[in-house]
Design a protein around this motif. Structure first.
Motif, mmCIF file in Angstrom:
data_model
loop_
_atom_site.group_PDB
_atom_site.id
_atom_site.type_symbol
_atom_site.label_atom_id
_atom_site.label_comp_id
_atom_site.label_asym_id
_atom_site.label_seq_id
_atom_site.Cartn_x
_atom_site.Cartn_y
_atom_site.Cartn_z
ATOM 1 N N THR A 1 -10.799 6.775 -7.384
ATOM 2 C CA THR A 1 -10.240 7.412 -6.195
ATOM 3 C C THR A 1 -11.349 8.024 -5.356
ATOM 4 O O THR A 1 -12.009 8.970 -5.782
ATOM 5 C CB THR A 1 -9.219 8.492 -6.607
ATOM 6 O OG1 THR A 1 -8.211 7.871 -7.412
ATOM 7 C CG2 THR A 1 -8.581 9.129 -5.388
ATOM 8 N N GLU B 1 -3.227 -0.177 -3.432
ATOM 9 C CA GLU B 1 -3.934 1.085 -3.264
ATOM 10 C C GLU B 1 -2.935 2.164 -2.900
ATOM 11 O O GLU B 1 -1.836 1.873 -2.433
ATOM 12 C CB GLU B 1 -4.973 0.982 -2.134
ATOM 13 C CG GLU B 1 -6.115 0.041 -2.458
ATOM 14 C CD GLU B 1 -7.139 -0.042 -1.328
ATOM 15 O OE1 GLU B 1 -6.807 0.331 -0.185
ATOM 16 O OE2 GLU B 1 -8.257 -0.486 -1.598
ATOM 17 N N TYR C 1 0.855 -1.179 0.000
ATOM 18 C CA TYR C 1 0.000 0.000 0.000
ATOM 19 C C TYR C 1 0.895 1.235 0.000
ATOM 20 O O TYR C 1 1.802 1.334 0.814
ATOM 21 C CB TYR C 1 -0.924 -0.007 1.217
ATOM 22 C CG TYR C 1 -1.911 -1.149 1.178
ATOM 23 C CD1 TYR C 1 -3.183 -0.970 0.635
ATOM 24 C CD2 TYR C 1 -1.563 -2.414 1.646
ATOM 25 C CE1 TYR C 1 -4.084 -2.030 0.572
ATOM 26 C CE2 TYR C 1 -2.451 -3.478 1.583
ATOM 27 C CZ TYR C 1 -3.708 -3.276 1.047
ATOM 28 O OH TYR C 1 -4.595 -4.319 0.978
ATOM 29 N N ILE D 1 -4.428 0.473 3.637
ATOM 30 C CA ILE D 1 -4.096 1.818 3.158
ATOM 31 C C ILE D 1 -3.686 2.712 4.325
ATOM 32 O O ILE D 1 -2.886 3.625 4.170
ATOM 33 C CB ILE D 1 -5.267 2.426 2.346
ATOM 34 C CG1 ILE D 1 -4.717 3.422 1.318
ATOM 35 C CG2 ILE D 1 -6.285 3.112 3.243
ATOM 36 C CD1 ILE D 1 -5.710 3.867 0.283
ATOM 37 N N ASP E 1 -7.154 -3.312 -8.084
ATOM 38 C CA ASP E 1 -8.309 -4.176 -7.805
ATOM 39 C C ASP E 1 -9.089 -4.568 -9.054
ATOM 40 O O ASP E 1 -9.823 -5.548 -9.042
ATOM 41 C CB ASP E 1 -9.262 -3.491 -6.813
ATOM 42 C CG ASP E 1 -8.875 -3.778 -5.365
ATOM 43 O OD1 ASP E 1 -7.842 -4.445 -5.172
ATOM 44 O OD2 ASP E 1 -9.596 -3.338 -4.456
ATOM 45 N N ALA F 1 -8.502 7.666 -1.318
ATOM 46 C CA ALA F 1 -8.053 6.280 -1.475
ATOM 47 C C ALA F 1 -8.156 5.925 -2.951
ATOM 48 O O ALA F 1 -9.248 5.925 -3.520
ATOM 49 C CB ALA F 1 -8.915 5.342 -0.639
ATOM 50 N N GLN F 2 -7.005 5.648 -3.552
ATOM 51 C CA GLN F 2 -6.995 5.307 -4.974
ATOM 52 C C GLN F 2 -6.790 3.808 -5.130
ATOM 53 O O GLN F 2 -5.846 3.246 -4.572
ATOM 54 C CB GLN F 2 -5.858 6.064 -5.674
ATOM 55 C CG GLN F 2 -5.838 5.835 -7.174
ATOM 56 C CD GLN F 2 -4.734 6.624 -7.872
ATOM 57 O OE1 GLN F 2 -3.830 7.141 -7.213
ATOM 58 N NE2 GLN F 2 -4.820 6.710 -9.185
ATOM 59 N N ARG F 3 -7.671 3.176 -5.889
ATOM 60 C CA ARG F 3 -7.544 1.737 -6.135
ATOM 61 C C ARG F 3 -6.694 1.550 -7.388
ATOM 62 O O ARG F 3 -7.066 1.996 -8.467
ATOM 63 C CB ARG F 3 -8.925 1.097 -6.322
ATOM 64 C CG ARG F 3 -9.868 1.335 -5.153
ATOM 65 C CD ARG F 3 -11.195 0.583 -5.335
ATOM 66 N NE ARG F 3 -11.887 0.937 -6.576
ATOM 67 C CZ ARG F 3 -12.659 2.012 -6.725
ATOM 68 N NH1 ARG F 3 -12.836 2.850 -5.721
ATOM 69 N NH2 ARG F 3 -13.250 2.265 -7.875
#
Lengths: 176, 965
Positions: B241, B272, B168, B563, B260, B255-257
């Motif tokens: 995000t 993330e 992360y 994260i 996934d 929080a940016q994925r």
């Protein structure tokens, strides 16, 4: 890990001093040091190439606080010169050569890697060339000084060196 | 193509099929599908069981606000994420998802028997029921019996038990403008702001594609706007995000994925990335969330929000049913009706609560062959795992509802109007303002230090077609009906639950929230808030704004633990500080303990030696020959300036003005209240220069306290402190042979006893290395502490070790150090002190400079309760049997069997086996202890009280002759 031209390198052996002095004493110190001490806070000044004979660094990190950094071999000489020149002045000069370790972070991703742990704004407008300041990097304190757009000198306490290196290595994974 | 897909249109790639499983069954979706749209495309509506009653639940919404469709996505044992909203999960080849909160299966769930007992499960059920039995003691039954059972029966997905192998990442970022939400309003705001090339703009959106509602239309505008933004170097576009938290002064957490959505993400790539953004201005473009209608049976699979239905049809090309009913109080749902018609769905009816719906829309509906029922509501639904029909109710002018026809349908698209998504604005502590016209709270004044701007629908400014609304439950013919009308789908709260709470006296919205659980937990009332307020308003007969509003809490949607942890786990959890001699101590087999962030060698066992044997041997070595100890972690400060001595006089209890150059003094530091907080040794290097040591753990605290006093209290003092903790490696050489060992290594220092007495300090060279040598002792033996530049520590260590070895000595660790100092009655701050001990309490009254006008703590120490008789004082304890080692922390009483509830006289602070005395020793603090010498007291333990004798805390060499040898 993504390829990056950004490198973290260790500084050569250096002698370091903390000088606490008022403006007048600062000028006297600069005269014997061979480099004028910066007048504005959070400014760094330097001459010569780090680690090479004659190299001098002066960072103003507090209203009356300066870090003086010279090649290790010249530490004792610089100390003696300053002690003589500043005798009778109200000031404090303390040897911290071994307290810290130095790094250079250089390359196109340098600011991005610093942003993985340091909350400061590394945009050139907010953190221009020559700026030097103490801040935090993740869970440690550090000093960061911008030499060029992509070149930062960093000092951390000796025992935090391995942590800083490992955190920068970890942050490289995020250069996607 | 599946019969649940339209023939054309939408943003899915019809050429790219993607296989995935749900509850082990294989399905095929299309590139661009979410798990929700892909399931609907396969005709799957039943996707979960509800929290409390295990009712079958379907997909309600199409985005982050989805309360029902919570799923677990599994890659492997460590990469398993529960409680994901199916409407946000992007499908990839091989995705494996499963439903939650059901057993043995989603189709047949035994937990559904809860529904039979549902009259018992009303609000406050847990509080009312699980109270006893009393003989188990308070709450025992709850903790041991009921809670584990309930947690197993109800609840969300299971947390994975294997360690999370993913990385992360974290980044700080700064911008002049942060735009949250890339719908039309957000895109326009970002375009406007970024027209100035000096203005850094970050635009984030939680979806894979930017565009928001625009994605339902497929406009050329959108492509052009995104291209323009993408070409601007001052713009950072962050899709996938979620802005999940707004904090003080423009701090926003995103929080940016990153991986996934990928079928085979690289293990090197972070999963993330946490963005900690500091924004000059926060532009909120978070849109609006549709209000469900609260009618009996509104939670059956197939009952969906109208906007979601329209999105599924237009953006994902879904036909979510064969025959639909639209129930609404708002014009916007007519759009859903037309979209469904377009998608080839049969429209059975539009049921509009309003007497007079928009005439043009109604006419269009009729033209399209859709019957429009005005002043009508749904009063019930039939069907089990899918809605089968709805019952229509006519609202008479007097307000009474008459149940009329039943309408067969497998899809209900409902709209109770729209609510601006004000969660982030509320998190920023901005004031929400009630707007009676649209029945919503919308952003009002910013909190101090915040600069936000709400644009688009989240501002509460709705276009005419989105203004119709109904807050609260729809009118029904049967107020006491058994059928449930759900308000909070995620927490299974019904309209009746809220009315019951009001009847039971819960009038504050904060209390109702906690009593009924409406709007709590991960959902944060996204779809339920306004309806709950509406019902409460009716029940209390108070207007909505008089009821108040609960606070929206971070995070907006659930965030992974990973994260937050970022890189700070395992070896990088904390910095590990190692002394210069660490490798040397490690090579000797040292066993390390953590002291703060430092690693310190606790003892050095030789082959086959137990810890106790090693510690005893190390103690013997120091008492009989010589010992070597790594004391590098001690805090050190160099204080310089003409007023340095004056400063020390003011902060420490001791006097330093007359301390000679080259002399040391034990120093005690108290806080303003007069309690001991640190100790150390102060050495005078020159008239205006001092070398100060502090405890290892207190180093940072003492430095900060000194700086505070220097800067804030006594700026007139000309003295400056510099931390030199890490400048030096410090080695203690202690024992009768200390001088014999050290002298041959020393240059430039006269080592004779008279020339270099106890508590003196000299500068010279040790093994050729410049050194500050202190003659001092924390063991009671004659000894030295050698400080050399840290970089030389690793070189000096083996030299000293060799010399100590040759003299028959040994290296010792912190445990032996503790024993040796306890034998001498030397305190350890934090062990003999607990923040309430004065210097006099711990026998250090002698250290206080009597002639000093003032010092930190002086006045505190004079408070009456600090000089009253009977205070706890440091004493030594000897067990009468000469063999029992007391437990540290054990209580001390004057009788072996104290009456229950009676106070102890004190407690044991340190306790060891003393190798030098061949008996156990202990230090303790005991009320009036110094007046109890020779008394027998008792230490009650589970196996019976242990009798102890009160003695002087100095067990070894009370005259101190050895120190001066």
């Amino acid at each position: 890990m993504p390829d990056s031209a950004t490198m973290l390198t260790n500084a050569p052996p250096l002698a370091r001093f903390v000088l606490r002095a008022d403006a007048e004493t600062t000028i006297k110190a600069g005269a014997v040091y061979g480099l004028d001490l910066p007048l504005t806070i959070n400014q760094g000044a330097s001459k010569g190439e780090r680690g090479k004979p004659g190299a001098r660094v002066a960072l103003k990190l507090g209203p009356d606080e300066f870090w003086l950094i010279v090649p290790e071999a010249e530490g004792a000489g610089v100390r003696a010169l300053l002690d003589t020149a500043l005798a009778g002045c109200v000031c404090a000069l303390v040897d911290v050569s071994h307290r810290q370790v130095g790094f250079v972070l250089s390359g196109p991703d340098a600011a991005t890697l610093l942003s993985s742990g340091c909350p400061l704004d590394f945009d050139l407008r907010a953190f221009p060339l020559g700026m030097a300041t103490r801040s935090v990097f993740d869970k440690i304190e550090f000093m960061v000084w911008r030499m060029a757009q992509d070149v930062f000198r960093i000092e951390v306490a000796r025992s935090f060196g391995p942590y800083f290196e490992a955190m920068i290595a970890e942050a490289r994974h995020d250069l996607v | 193509m599946s019969r649940f897909r339209t023939g054309a249109g939408g943003r899915i790639d019809r050429a790219r099929g993607i296989n995935f499983t749900f509850d082990g069954r294989l399905y095929t979706g299309l590139q661009g599908d979410t798990l929700a749209s892909a399931l609907l495309a396969n005709g799957v509506h039943l996707v979960g069981r509800s929290f409390k009653y295990h009712r079958p639940r379907g997909i309600l919404a199409s985005g982050a606000e989805e309360p029902n469709a919570l799923v677990t996505v599994m890659r492997d044992a460590g990469r398993t994420t529960p409680n994901l909203r199916a409407t946000q999960v992007e499908i990839y080849e091989g995705l494996a998802a499963k439903s939650q909160n059901r057993w043995p299966s989603l189709e047949f769930d035994l937990g559904a028997v809860n529904a039979l007992a549902s009259p018992l499960l009303a609000s406050g059920f847990y509080y009312k029921t699980f109270m006893g039995p009393r003989f188990l003691g308070s709450n025992k039954a709850w903790a041991k019996l009921y809670e584990p059972l309930i947690r197993r029966a109800a609840g969300l997905g299971r947390a994975p038990e294997a360690p999370d192998p993913d990385r992360y990442a974290r980044r700080y970022a700064h911008c002049e403008v942060l735009v949250v939400g890339a719908g039309e309003a957000g895109l326009r705001a970002a375009l406007d702001a970024s027209a100035d090339p000096h203005c850094r703009v970050i635009l984030c959106d939680e979806q894979a594609e930017m565009g928001g509602w625009q994605l339902n239309a497929g406009s050329d505008d959108l492509v052009e706007m995104l291209e323009t933004l993408g070409a601007r170097p001052n713009v950072r576009l962050l899709a996938r995000t979620q802005a999940f938290g707004v904090y003080a002064q423009g701090a926003v957490a995103l929080a940016q994925r990153l991986t996934d959505h990928l079928a085979a993400p690289s293990p090197e790539t972070p999963r993330e990335r946490l963005w900690q953004v500091r924004a000059g201005e926060i532009v909120l473009a978070t849109g609006a969330i549709e209000r469900p209608l609260v009618f009996p049976g509104n939670d059956r699979p197939g009952v969906m929000l109208a906007g979601a239905v329209e999105t599924f049809a237009n953006r994902y090309g879904i036909r979510p049913g064969e025959r639909a009913v639209v129930a609404t109080t708002c014009n916007s749902a007519y759009g859903a009706a037309f979209a469904l018609k377009q998608a080839g769905v049969d429209l059975a009816a539009i049921i509009d609560l309003r007497d007079k719906p928009d005439p043009a829309l109604a006419a269009n509906a009729l033209k399209a062959g859709i019957p429009v029922h005005t002043a009508s509501v749904i009063v019930g639904t039939e069907g089990h795992k899918r809605v089968r029909s709805v019952r229509l109710g006519k609202v008479e002018p007097c307000g009474i509802v008459k149940s009329t026809d039943s309408i067969a349908c497998d899809l209900v698209a409902m709209s109770g109007g729209w609510v601006p998504s004000v969660h982030l604005f509320s998190q920023s502590r901005g004031k929400l303002a009630w707007n009676g016209e649209t029945g919503v709270y919308s952003p009002g004044k910013d909190a101090p230090g915040q600069k936000t701007r709400s644009v688009g629908l989240c501002s509460g400014e709705f276009p005419a077609d989105m203004r119709g609304f109904h807050n609260g439950a729809l009118p029904t013919p049967d107020e006491k009906g058994a059928a449930k009308a759900f308000v909070d789908f995620q927490n299974d709260v019904t309209a009746r639950d809220i009315r019951l709470a009001a009847r039971e006296g819960f009038h504050s919205v904060e209390h109702v929230k906690r009593y009924t659980t409406t709007g709590m937990a991960t959902d944060q009332g996204k779809t339920s808030n306004m309806n709950a307020l509406g019902i409460l308003s009716g029940a209390l007969e108070k207007p909505v704004p008089d009821i108040g509003l609960t606070t929206f809490r971070q995070p907006y949607t659930p965030v992974t633990f990973g994260i937050f942890a970022g890189a700070n786990r395992a070896g990088l959890f904390d910095p590990v500080r190692k002394t210069p001699a660490h490798a040397g101590a490690d090579a000797l087999g040292g066993v390390f303990e953590d002291v703060g962030l430092w690693k310190r060698a606790h003892h050095f066992p030789r082959k086959g030696e137990t810890m106790h044997a090693a510690v005893n041997r190390e103690c013997r070595a120091v008492r009989e020959a010589v010992g070597l100890f790594d004391a590098s972690t001690l805090g050190k400060i160099e204080l310089v300036g003409p007023d340095a001595a004056e400063f020390l006089d003011r902060v420490y209890v001791n006097s330093f003005a007359k301390l000679g150059i080259g002399r040391c003094r034990y120093a005690v530091l108290t806080n303003e209240a007069g309690y001991v907080i640190d100790d150390g040794v102060v050495a005078r290097l020159a008239q205006d220069r001092f070398h100060i040591t502090t405890t290892t753990g207190g180093a940072g605290r003492v430095f900060a306290m000194f700086e505070d006093y220097l800067q804030a209290e006594w700026p007139e003092l000309r003295a400056w402190q510099t931390s030199i903790t890490e400048q030096f490696a410090t080695f203690a050489i202690q024992g009768p042979k200390a001088r014999e060992v050290l002298a041959p290594l020393v240059e430039g220092i006269a080592m004779e006893n008279e020339a270099f007495p106890h508590m003196a300090m000299r500068e010279g060279r040790v093994a050729g290395i410049p050194a500050r040598v202190f003659r001092m002792s924390f063991t009671g033996e004659a000894g030295y502490e050698v400080n050399v530049p840290a970089g030389e520590g690793a070189r000096l260590w083996p030299v000293l070790l060799d010399a100590v070895d040759k003299a028959g000595g040994a290296v010792y660790g912190t445990e032996a150090m503790h024993v040796l100092r306890a034998e001498k009655g030397y305190i350890i701050v934090g062990q003999e002190t607990d923040g309430t001990m004065t210097p006099d309490d711990v026998g250090l009254g002698w250290a206080i400079g009597k002639g000093k006008r003032d010092f930190v703590g002086k006045r505190g120490m004079m408070r009456t309760d600090l000089i009253a008789p009977g205070r706890k004082q440091l004493v030594g304890l000897e067990t009468l049997d000469d063999k029992t080692v007391l437990e540290e922390g054990a209580q001390i009483t004057d009788t072996p069997t104290p009456a229950p509830g009676s106070a102890a006289l004190g407690h044991v602070t340190s306790s060891y086996w003393s190798e030098a005395l061949h008996r156990p020793i202990a230090l303790a603090v005991v009320a009036g202890g110094r007046g109890r010498m020779g008394e027998t007291l008792h230490v009650p333990m589970p196996g019976g009280a242990i009798p102890v004798r009160v003695v002087s805390p100095v067990f070894h060499d009370p005259e101190g002759a050895r120190l001066h040898a």
